[in-house]
Scaffold this motif. Sequence first.
Motif, PDB file in Angstrom:
ATOM      1  N   ASN A   1       0.887  -1.161   0.000  1.00  0.00           N
ATOM      2  CA  ASN A   1       0.000   0.000   0.000  1.00  0.00           C
ATOM      3  C   ASN A   1       0.926   1.212   0.000  1.00  0.00           C
ATOM      4  N   GLU A   2       1.181   1.747  -1.202  1.00  0.00           N
ATOM      5  CA  GLU A   2       2.138   2.850  -1.339  1.00  0.00           C
ATOM      6  C   GLU A   2       1.698   4.090  -0.573  1.00  0.00           C
ATOM      7  N   GLY A   3       0.394   4.344  -0.509  1.00  0.00           N
ATOM      8  CA  GLY A   3      -0.124   5.529   0.171  1.00  0.00           C
ATOM      9  C   GLY A   3       0.135   5.523   1.666  1.00  0.00           C
ATOM     10  N   ARG A   4       0.178   4.355   2.264  1.00  0.00           N
ATOM     11  CA  ARG A   4       0.410   4.252   3.708  1.00  0.00           C
ATOM     12  C   ARG A   4       1.887   4.031   4.046  1.00  0.00           C
ATOM     13  N   SER A   5       2.702   3.742   3.036  1.00  0.00           N
ATOM     14  CA  SER A   5       4.121   3.431   3.251  1.00  0.00           C
ATOM     15  C   SER A   5       4.976   4.683   3.205  1.00  0.00           C
ATOM     16  N   ASP A   6       6.136   4.592   3.822  1.00  0.00           N
ATOM     17  CA  ASP A   6       7.143   5.661   3.774  1.00  0.00           C
ATOM     18  C   ASP A   6       8.430   5.008   3.286  1.00  0.00           C
ATOM     19  N   LEU A   7       8.618   4.979   1.951  1.00  0.00           N
ATOM     20  CA  LEU A   7       9.678   4.188   1.340  1.00  0.00           C
ATOM     21  C   LEU A   7      10.960   4.954   1.061  1.00  0.00           C
TER      22      LEU A   7
END
Length: 166
Positions: free
Chosen positions: A37-43
């Motif tokens: 879930n890219e929106g919730r991740s901090d990559l």
Amino acid sequence: MNTLSKKLLGILIAPALFLSFTTLPDRANFSGEWKLNEGRSDLGQFANYAPRAIKVTQTADSITISKTSPSMGGEDVTITETLSYDSKETKTTVFGTSTRTASAKWSDDGQTLTITYDLMLDFNGQTTEIKGTEAWILSDGGKTLVSQNNSTSSFGDIQAKGIYEK
């Protein structure tokens, strides 16, 4: 019941009672297919290369992890490694001649799996070493896998958090 029978019964029951209170905790079960879930991740700065999908098969003795990530060429690449829980190192070729040596260990409460790794990236004969840890925990009643990655290399100290959902 005679005295000998009572003593024998006491000798048999005492260890059973003691052991019933000293069992290992239930371990988190990461098995399944997880999507980023890219929106919730901090990559962070390596977001383009973060695994988009993780497939996990977990047994009592080991965990097999398959991560599918975009490569620098744009195509998806899947890398699979099987790690035992005894901190024994496993070496995997990740692409070309680059390798990842990793080991896994459970927290005392069995809810966090920490993977320690040493990644040797080889780009046309130039080698870069990345040392780090991934700490995995489950949240949302087991529906979310949180992967906290901390690494150190010539790129600097990097922290990234991936949120994966079933």
